[in-house]
Design an enzyme around this catalytic site. Structure first.
Site, PDB file in Angstrom:
ATOM      1  N   GLU A 130       0.841  -1.214   0.000  1.00 57.33           N
ATOM      2  CA  GLU A 130       0.000   0.000   0.000  1.00 57.33           C
ATOM      3  C   GLU A 130       0.871   1.258   0.000  1.00 57.33           C
ATOM      4  OE1 GLU A 130      -2.743   1.317  -0.705  1.00 57.33           O
ATOM      5  OE2 GLU A 130      -4.134   1.313   0.980  1.00 57.33           O
ATOM      6  N   THR A 183      -3.668   9.308  -4.540  1.00 61.02           N
ATOM      7  CA  THR A 183      -3.678   9.423  -3.073  1.00 61.02           C
ATOM      8  C   THR A 183      -2.514  10.294  -2.607  1.00 61.02           C
ATOM      9  OG1 THR A 183      -4.767   7.299  -2.821  1.00 61.02           O
ATOM     10  CG2 THR A 183      -3.550   8.091  -0.922  1.00 61.02           C
TER      11      THR A 183
HETATM   12  N1  HSE Z   1      -6.706   7.416   4.550  1.00 61.74           N
HETATM   13  C1  HSE Z   1      -6.158   7.457   3.230  1.00 61.74           C
HETATM   14  C2  HSE Z   1      -6.254   8.877   2.721  1.00 61.74           C
HETATM   15  C3  HSE Z   1      -6.939   6.531   2.357  1.00 61.74           C
HETATM   16  O1  HSE Z   1      -7.340   9.430   2.818  1.00 61.74           O
HETATM   17  O2  HSE Z   1      -5.271   9.421   2.229  1.00 61.74           O
HETATM   18  C4  HSE Z   1      -6.495   6.527   0.932  1.00 61.74           C
HETATM   19  O3  HSE Z   1      -7.359   5.681   0.196  1.00 61.74           O
END
Ligand code: HSE
Length: 308
Positions: A130, A183
């Protein structure tokens, strides 16, 4: 023992409005399919990627490959593994595409090795995969994909995951506008510090939401699904975000927010009929925009990744 396993690795919604980086839930209507195969030749090999996305075959660059390598280095098995990925979750969609790949490889290998590792340990391996997608370690998509239901990431060092009950009648409606939000970029725009006033509001909502999930209190779910910290920044990356949210709430959704880092938007509803009405209201907004989109309606998937 079997030498091959085919699995469904589900999409997930991270953050769930007030739980940035710690809360997530699992979907059942969309996910990747993967085949993991034990082979004599040592090493990890990505042998097939379907779905039409430009993803790397090099093990060290592929999310599923990196998490598989983390587990392989720890387990030191006397064999190797081939990984085939039928990618059904578009990368950069905000519904846990990288997490599904990262989880799928380690879940499949673990099954083929006779389950030497717990789901918590699998999360530790998967977080390495990830991390190459989002350039930081977070487990709020990985945990619901592995455990199913709602999960709370209490800590990532060491990994500690709490399973939170899912009310029976809770349904998610997700719209995925066909644009990509990375992201890493959606994280880069966030402030490094937050005000105490916003922090108080956020942790009050977060605590209430966890309580509401435990007690199936739909009214309290509705009152808790607010995000005063991340949404103001990230909503700007998602075309027509406010219109979608307003339409969903007017159609009866309990709440709405950005799914993970976007561009998908999630809503939660009590009952399938309400979830369908919300889907219609969102479709109505987005079909006028000229931007292609998918809509998913899903019960909360309490099982998570599974053999098919
Ligand atoms: N918590 C992470 C973010 C999830 O919001 O950056 C990414 O899918």
């Amino acid at each position: 023992m079997k030498n091959e396993i085919k699995i469904f690795s589900p999409a997930t919604v991270a953050n769930v409005a007030c739980g940035f980086d710690v809360l997530g839930f699992c979907l059942d209507s969309v996910g990747d399919e993967m085949v993991i195969r034990k082979i004599d030749k040592k090493g990890i090999y990505i042998t097939k990627i379907e779905g039409g996305f430009d993803l790397p075959y090099e093990t060290e660059l592929n999310v599923a490959g990196v998490s598989a390598l983390a587990m392989y280095d720890a387990a030191k098995p006397n064999c190797g593994f081939e990984i085939e990925i039928n990618k059904k979750i578009k990368p950069g969609s905000g519904i846990g595409s990288s997490a599904a790949s990262a989880v799928g490889s380690v879940y499949g290998m673990n099954e083929l090795l006779g389950r030497p590792y717990s789901k918590t340990q699998l999360t530790e391996f998967a977080i390495k995969g990830e991390a190459i997608a989002s350039k930081c370690e977070h487990a709020d998509n990985l945990a619901p994909a592995l455990f199913g239901g709602f999960t709370l990431v209490k800590s990532i060092s060491p990994i500690q995951i709490l399973e939170i009950p899912s009310p029976d009648d809770l349904y998610a409606t997700i719209i995925h506008p066909q644009i990509e939000v990375k992201t890493s970029e959606a994280r880069a725009i966030l402030p490094k510090e937050v005000s105490l006033t916003n922090a108080i509001t956020q942790w009050a909502n977060f605590g209430s939401l966890i309580h509401a999930l435990h007690t199936s209190d739909y009214d309290l779910i509705q009152k808790s699904l607010h995000d005063v910290i991340v949404e103001p920044y990230r909503s700007q990356l998602i075309p027509h975000y406010n219109e979608v949210k307003t339409a969903a709430l007017n159609a009866g959704a309990l709440g709405a927010g950005i799914s993970g880092s976007g561009p998908s938007i999630f809503t939660l509803s009590k009952g399938i009929e309400s979830a369908k009405k919300v889907a219609d209201s969102i479709k109505n907004v987005y079909s006028k925009t000229g931007i292609a989109f998918d809509i998913h309606i899903s019960k909360i998937n309490t099982q998570g990744v599974k053999k098919i």
